[in-house]
Structure formats: structure tokens, C-alpha cells
Design an enzyme around this catalytic site. Structure first.
Site, PDB file in Angstrom:
ATOM      1  CB  CYS A   2      46.228  59.262  14.412  1.00 61.22           C
ATOM      2  SG  CYS A   2      47.270  58.815  13.016  1.00 61.22           S
ATOM      3  NE  ARG A  30      43.723  56.207  19.178  1.00 60.19           N
ATOM      4  CZ  ARG A  30      43.021  55.083  19.169  1.00 60.19           C
ATOM      5  NH1 ARG A  30      42.701  54.508  20.286  1.00 60.19           N
ATOM      6  NH2 ARG A  30      42.622  54.550  18.034  1.00 60.19           N
ATOM      7  CD1 TRP A  77      53.087  55.567  15.710  1.00 65.15           C
ATOM      8  CD2 TRP A  77      52.149  54.596  13.938  1.00 65.15           C
ATOM      9  NE1 TRP A  77      53.821  54.435  15.411  1.00 65.15           N
ATOM     10  CE2 TRP A  77      53.258  53.816  14.322  1.00 65.15           C
ATOM     11  CE3 TRP A  77      51.410  54.169  12.836  1.00 65.15           C
ATOM     12  CZ2 TRP A  77      53.650  52.661  13.663  1.00 65.15           C
ATOM     13  CZ3 TRP A  77      51.798  53.012  12.178  1.00 65.15           C
ATOM     14  CH2 TRP A  77      52.902  52.272  12.600  1.00 65.15           C
ATOM     15  CG  ASN A 101      42.594  56.520  14.266  1.00 68.68           C
ATOM     16  OD1 ASN A 101      43.663  56.071  13.871  1.00 68.68           O
ATOM     17  ND2 ASN A 101      41.818  55.870  15.106  1.00 68.68           N
ATOM     18  N   GLY A 102      43.161  56.259  10.907  1.00 71.18           N
ATOM     19  CA  GLY A 102      42.903  55.076  10.084  1.00 71.18           C
ATOM     20  C   GLY A 102      43.733  55.109   8.822  1.00 71.18           C
ATOM     21  CD  GLU A 493      55.613  40.744  27.390  1.00 69.33           C
ATOM     22  OE1 GLU A 493      55.521  40.445  26.204  1.00 69.33           O
ATOM     23  OE2 GLU A 493      55.213  41.828  27.833  1.00 69.33           O
ATOM     24  CE  LYS A 497      56.626  45.188  27.512  1.00 68.17           C
ATOM     25  NZ  LYS A 497      55.517  44.359  27.159  1.00 68.17           N
ATOM     26  CD  GLU A 500      57.261  46.913  23.882  1.00 73.45           C
ATOM     27  OE1 GLU A 500      56.602  47.149  22.868  1.00 73.45           O
ATOM     28  OE2 GLU A 500      56.805  46.248  24.829  1.00 73.45           O
ATOM     29  CG  HIS A 516      70.204  23.514  18.040  1.00 76.86           C
ATOM     30  ND1 HIS A 516      70.861  22.445  17.474  1.00 76.86           N
ATOM     31  CD2 HIS A 516      69.518  23.009  19.095  1.00 76.86           C
ATOM     32  CE1 HIS A 516      70.565  21.339  18.137  1.00 76.86           C
ATOM     33  NE2 HIS A 516      69.744  21.662  19.136  1.00 76.86           N
ATOM     34  CE  LYS A 615      48.796  50.198  26.081  1.00 77.36           C
ATOM     35  NZ  LYS A 615      49.806  49.184  26.426  1.00 77.36           N
TER      36      LYS A 615
HETATM   37  C1  G6P Z   1      51.125  47.202  20.197  1.00 76.05           C
HETATM   38  C2  G6P Z   1      51.422  47.579  21.631  1.00 76.05           C
HETATM   39  C3  G6P Z   1      51.693  46.328  22.448  1.00 76.05           C
HETATM   40  C4  G6P Z   1      50.538  45.356  22.327  1.00 76.05           C
HETATM   41  C5  G6P Z   1      50.199  45.047  20.871  1.00 76.05           C
HETATM   42  C6  G6P Z   1      48.881  44.303  20.752  1.00 76.05           C
HETATM   43  O1  G6P Z   1      52.259  46.676  19.602  1.00 76.05           O
HETATM   44  O2  G6P Z   1      52.528  48.443  21.695  1.00 76.05           O
HETATM   45  O3  G6P Z   1      51.864  46.694  23.800  1.00 76.05           O
HETATM   46  O4  G6P Z   1      50.871  44.165  22.979  1.00 76.05           O
HETATM   47  O5  G6P Z   1      50.043  46.261  20.142  1.00 76.05           O
HETATM   48  O6  G6P Z   1      47.858  45.146  21.206  1.00 76.05           O
HETATM   49  P1  G6P Z   1      46.507  44.671  21.843  1.00 76.05           P
HETATM   50  O7  G6P Z   1      45.808  45.935  22.228  1.00 76.05           O
HETATM   51  O8  G6P Z   1      45.775  43.928  20.769  1.00 76.05           O
HETATM   52  O9  G6P Z   1      46.825  43.812  23.001  1.00 76.05           O
END
Ligand code: G6P
Length: 620
Positions: A2, A30, A77, A101-102, A493, A497, A500, A516, A615
Site C-alpha cells: 500500500c 502501489r 492493495w 504498509n506491509g 514479456e 504485458k 496484465e 507439443h 506496481k
Molecule cells: C510487479 C509489477 C511488475 C514488476 C514486478 C517485479 O508485478 O507489476 O511490473 O515487473 O512486480 O517488480 P520489481 O520492482 O522487482 O522489478
């Protein structure tokens, strides 16, 4: 994961409510399922909480004309308890009000003890037990607020950054941190003092920051900041303010503004040429790469390593997968990549000569941080952080460091952090190759690296064509991404993308693996996106495309200009510039970022804040 903000201002001076709300907006990345604020007014708390975004909370604050010189706020969150008004922070226990937060791991036990002592819980959160516990120490043990928070912190197991106010004492905010980030902002001209989960929330008021360490507890008044920590010998709190320097944040407030863009993700995709220029500045004018760019001891450490283990999560782990190909083929050093949350709990074979590389945009990802600590606990002390946040926990945990200079990344879907991580990892590959005396054409590779921003700009020019494809995707439920070799992680990747931010189910496969299993899924409703560089695997990849075409699948191919892929009824083609050699993944990911962005736009999802995600994942 959070975000918290706290502010205290001089009495005849200001109202903290707009400061807190502005701070929350910057921290929304966050977590954003609910938000809340509490201030002290007329010797009582005024608290507003709501499910949804900060903008909604802001409206409610305006309607109720909330004002005060002291307050705390939170954007959530959800971990313990669904997003609801009751579970939203701040949480109150009699005179005490807390944002957190935590995650408190022993909250059930604490909750039980407090319930036995007569405390009544209003929420399902772990945080509420913090509020009651502080209240308990305040009232039953007659402790001052600072001491009550200290006593509470001693009882908590887990991760926390908290801000606490007492309605009978509106001249002070107490904050504390353990394993969750917390930064103090020192106001200009005695205007007041502030705290938040990250510096971006405080730049509106100040660039003078103090980065708290684990175990720190700080007292903020309008004119003063004092920082305390437990003395190892006496076990009592001692004033350690002199040990925590004020650092001037180099972040410009404009860097966290949207400007002319519609979304942060779009802005960040288009910032990639600049982000790469900034990241490469460290080698400007050089004809080779010195190990020292990774830290003063890098030369010694890197010379003696026998293998590399990369630890990361999400997009950062995909950067690691690309690097594995580079490190093994160019530096010829064995390299493994492991998802941090797996590694930290696995019985692995440790090797003290293994270089542990942690990749993280935020530098706060709980699993990555724990994985490094785990690696070190096994006697592996050669650690390197590749990270985008200078004062982050992961940077501080590692002996060597490389700061990617992507600038703040706000969109939940990582873009510019990824490409700058790749640049950093390529530099690492070159340094490792040199340390192992491999025959490398440094001038050519450095030239290619330096030319990347121009090449990316050309790829960004494909935006309109990609947006058209994305419109065709928006009504699909599934998509398959294919790549081979160095570009298989790019397919991963691309799929990440798309899923998500557009919520379209997407999976990536090494193209050779198609037969396979995934081929069974291919029909006219399954778009198949292909990353097709003109490398040594191109002919094999083309054979894989035929397998899809023969089954009526619809192919969307991103090919290098010289790859000679033919358009057909079921094969759509977008051509990138000519093949870019080893660095090609950095170019090929760009169209996949744009494809996901425009698919999400067509679907009308919340691009920068996709549902259920955040994030910075500072919890397990
Ligand atoms: C979350 C974010 C991703 C990120 C991942 C790892 O899932 O939404 O965008 O790649 O965390 O985060 P970091 O800050 O360790 O790269």
C-alpha cells in the site's frame, strides 16, 4: 504494497489535506482498491475512507470541507480482508489512529490477545491490531506515544511502515519502519514535515529526504524531526538523528507527471530512447566497459566468479532470461535465472563463487529481497543489484550495484525499466566477457548500444500500424506468443504485458515447443503473435509459422526488415528495422508493449492501474 503519507504543518500556516491527497495520488501505483485519510480537528479524529480511487476520496474531503494541520492517509492493495470501507485505513483504536504498509505475520495471535483483553475489532485487517496494541501500551502501560509505538514494533513480526497520530496530542506524528520503505520529507522554511512510502509523494513539498532504515522510529513535529533506534546493548531507544543524513532527491516533480500523454504506460514506452541514453551515460566516450561501473570492488569480484544466478520477479525476471542467453553465449559463463519466490524456499546448491544478480525496478520487491538474503545466508556474498531506485532495500542489500536510469516508472506494466535493465545486463555481459578474456569486438558492440535509442525511435514510429492490430485483438479471449532463442523471453514479456493490462489470456511458448501441446489450441479465434528476428533460428521459426497456418490460425508477425516473411491471407506482417544482432530483443519488445497498450485502450481497461495488481509488491 500500500502507500502511506503523513503530514504535519505549522498551525497558522496550512491545511495538510491537499498535501495528503496529492501524495496519495502519487502512491496510487502501489495499490488502489480503497483509500482513506484521518486528521485531527477539534481534539477528535475526522476520518474519511472509501472503496475505489483517491479521486473519489478527494471529492468526499471537499464535500466535507476537511481541514487540519496534522493527518495521515493511505491507499490500499488488499491483503487481509476484501476492499471495503471497514477494511480501509486509517484504523482507529480510541485515541490512536494508524496507517500501515506491509503485512503483520503474527497478527492472529496479537488479535486474540487483544480480544481477550477486551479490544473490539471493526475490520479483518492485520493493521487494526497495531492500532489497538499502541492504544494498549498507551493506556494500560502509560507509555508516551513514541515509547508505545516502539513497544508495539517489538511485538510485530513481518513488514511494516506505519504512521501514527494521537488525537490528544496533535503536535506529533510517529512513524516506524521494518522491511517496508519509508521516507521523511523535511519541509522548506519551517513549513512542516512529511513522511511517505516513496519520494514521489513528497516532491510537491520538498526535495530534502531522509531514508529511514529498518528499525528506525521517527518523531515528526511541524518544526523538528528526531529519529530513534534501539540500542543493541541497553535495548532502549536512542536518538540516532545524526546518523541519518538529509539527501537531496534528484527526482523532478515533472518526472512523475503525465504531461501530454494519455497514460503513464504510453509516456513510459515513449520515454525509452531517453531512458537508454541516461542509462548509457556511465560509459559515455568509452571504448570499453570498466567493471567499476558496477561498484568499486567489481573488478575483484567479477574476475573470480564461476557462474551467475539471476533472481527476480515479473518483467524483471524476463530481463534475466534474455541475459542468460547473452552471458552464456558471449561471456561463456554458466547462468541460471530463477523466480525469486521459488528460490527463497528451495533447497538449492550454493556456490560461493556464484555471482548473485538481483534485478528489480522498485528495489523493494519482497520476494527478490528475501531471495538475496537467502542466497547470502548460504554463503554466497558476491551480490549485484540492477535496480531503478537508488535508495532501495535491494540496492542496499547487495555489494555491487548498477542503477538503471529509467526515471520513475508509474504504470503498473513495466516498460522502460525492462529495456534499461537489458542495457545494464548487456554491459554486465561485456564486463564478464572481458574478465574471462573472451575475444569481444567492444567498439562495435558499444556502438550498437549507443545507437539503440535511434533504433527504438524508428520502432516507435510503427505505433499506428500496431494500434490497428490491437483493435483486432480487443475482442479475442486468448492469444499465443511465439519466439525462439534470445527472443523467447520477449514473447514471454509480450504475453505478460497483454494479459496484465487488457485481461486477454495470453501464453508464450518457444516456437519449437508448439507441436507439443499449444498447437491444439490454434484455430481462427486464437491470434498467434510471433517475434521473428532475422537470426540463425529464422528458418526454423518460419517452419513453425507454417504449422500454425496449416491449422487455420491467424498470425501477427513482427519481423526484421530483412527477414523475408511473406504476407498471406492469415499472416499479417509488421516490419521492424534490419536485424540488430545480439541487442535485437531490446527492439523487439517495443511493438509488443505498444500492442498490449492499444489492446487495453480498445478494451477500455484501466491501463495504468489494472485490476488486482500493484506496481511495487512489498509483500510475499
Ligand atoms: C510487479 C509489477 C511488475 C514488476 C514486478 C517485479 O508485478 O507489476 O511490473 O515487473 O512486480 O517488480 P520489481 O520492482 O522487482 O522489478
Amino acid at each position: 504494497m500500500c502507500g502511506i503519507v503523513a503530514a504535519i504543518c505549522n498551525k497558522n500556516n496550512a491545511n495538510v489535506v491537499p498535501i495528503l491527497l496529492e501524495g496519495l495520488k502519487k502512491l496510487e501505483y502501489r495499490g488502489y482498491d480503497s483509500a482513506g485519510i484521518a486528521v485531527i480537528a477539534n481534539d477528535d479524529f475526522s476520518r474519511i475512507r472509501s472503496v475505489g480511487r483517491v479521486a473519489k476520496l478527494e471529492k468526499q474531503c471537499q464535500e466535507q470541507n476537511l481541514t487540519s494541520q496534522i493527518g495521515i492517509a493511505h491507499t490500499r492493495w488488499a491483503t487481509h480482508g476484501i476492499p471495503s470501507e471497514n477494511n480501509a485505513h486509517p484504523h482507529i483504536s480510541e485515541n490512536i489512529c494508524v496507517v500501515h504498509n506491509g503485512i503483520i505475520e503474527n497478527y492472529e495471535q496479537i488479535r486474540q490477545n487483544l480480544q481477550n483483553a477486551g479490544y473490539v475489532f471493526q475490520s479483518e485487517t492485520d493493521t487494526e491490531c497495531i492500532a489497538h496494541l499502541i492504544s494498549f501500551y498507551r493506556q494500560q502501560k502509560n507509555l508516551a506515544l513514541l515509547d508505545a509505538v516502539f513497544a508495539t514494533c517489538q511485538d510485530l513480526i513481518g513488514a511494516f511502515a506505519i504512521a501514527v497520530i494521537d488525537k490528544n496530542f496533535p503536535e506529533e506524528i510517529i512513524v516506524a519502519r521494518q522491511n517496508s520503505p519509508l521516507i521523511l520529507g523535511c519541509g522548506n522554511d519551517n513549513e512542516g514535515n512529511f513522511a511517505a512510502s516513496d519520494a514521489s509523494a513528497l516532491l510537491q513539498k520538498t526535495n530534502k529526504m531522509i531514508y529511514l532504515e529498518n528499525g528506525d522510529i521517527a518523531s515528526l513535529t511541524a518544526n523538528n524531526i528526531e529519529i530513534f533506534a534501539q540500542n543493541i546493548n541497553s535495548k532502549l531507544l536512542e536518538n540516532i538523528s545524526h546518523l541519518r543524513q538529509i539527501k537531496i532527491s534528484e527526482l523532478s516533480p515533472a518526472a512523475v507527471e503525465l504531461g501530454n500523454f494519455r497514460h503513464f504506460m504510453q509516456k513510459e514506452i515513449f520515454e525509452q530512447p531517453d531512458a537508454l541514453v541516461n542509462t548509457l551515460e556511465i560509459i559515455s566516450g568509452c571504448q570499453n566497459v570498466q567493471p567499476q561501473i558496477f561498484g568499486v570492488n567489481a573488478k575483484n569480484i567479477l574476475q573470480n566468479i564461476s557462474k551467475v544466478l539471476i533472481l527476480a520477479c515479473g518483467t524483471s525476471a524476463h530481463a534475466g532470461l534474455v541475459a542468460r542467453y547473452w552471458i552464456e553465449s558471449i561471456a561463456q559463463i554458466p547462468c541460471q535465472v530463477e523466480i525469486a519466490s521459488e528460490y527463497r524456499y528451495r533447497h538449492s546448491i550454493a556456490d560461493e563463487n556464484q555471482l548473485i544478480v538481483a534485478i528489480s525496478q522498485s528495489g523493494e520487491t519482497a520476494d527478490t529481497l528475501a531471495a538475496i538474503k537467502h542466497a547470502k545466508s548460504l554463503g554466497q556474498h558476491k551480490t549485484l543489484a540492477i535496480c531503478n531506485v537508488a535508495e532501495s532495500a535491494i540496492i542496499r542489500e547487495c555489494e555491487l550495484k548498477f542503477l538503471t536510469r529509467a526515471g520513475p516508472e508509474i504504470g503498473v506494466a513495466s516498460t522502460k525499466a525492462f529495456t534499461t535493465q537489458l542495457v545494464a545486463l548487456f554491459l554486465l555481459t561485456l564486463v564478464l566477457a572481458a574478465a574471462k578474456n573472451k575475444n569481444i569486438n567492444f567498439p562495435k558492440l558499444l556502438n550498437d548500444l549507443r545507437h539503440l535509442p535511434v533504433a527504438i525511435n524508428k520502432v516507435l514510429g510503427l505505433e499506428t500500424q500496431i494500434a490497428e492490430w490491437a483493435n483486432q485483438f480487443a475482442n479475442k479471449n486468448n492469444a499465443l506468443f511465439l519466439g525462439r532463442g534470445l527472443h523467447y523471453p520477449i514473447a514471454l514479456e509480450g504475453a505478460l504485458k497483454l494479459k496484465e493490462i487488457s485481461y486477454i489470456h495470453a501464453e508464450a511458448y518457444p516456437a519449437g515447443e508448439l507441436k507439443h501441446g499449444p498447437l491444439a489450441l490454434v484455430d481462427a479465434n486464437m491470434p498467434v503473435v510471433v517475434v521473428a528476428p532475422n537470426d540463425e533460428l529464422l528458418d526454423k521459426l518460419k517452419a513453425n509459422l507454417k504449422e500454425v497456418e496449416a491449422r487455420g490460425g491467424e498470425l501477427y508477425v513482427f519481423a526484421d526488415a530483412n527477414a523475408d516473411v511473406k504476407v498471406s491471407k492469415n499472416l499479417h506482417l509488421i516490419q521492424l528495422p534490419e536485424h540488430y544482432g545480439e541487442l535485437s530483443p531490446i527492439l523487439h519488445v517495443i511493438p509488443l508493449q505498444l500492442l498490449a497498450y492499444y489492446a487495453a485502450l480498445a478494451k477500455g481497461t484501466d491501463v495504468d492501474k489494472p485490476r488486482n495488481l500493484a506496481k511495487s509488491v512489498t509483500v510475499e
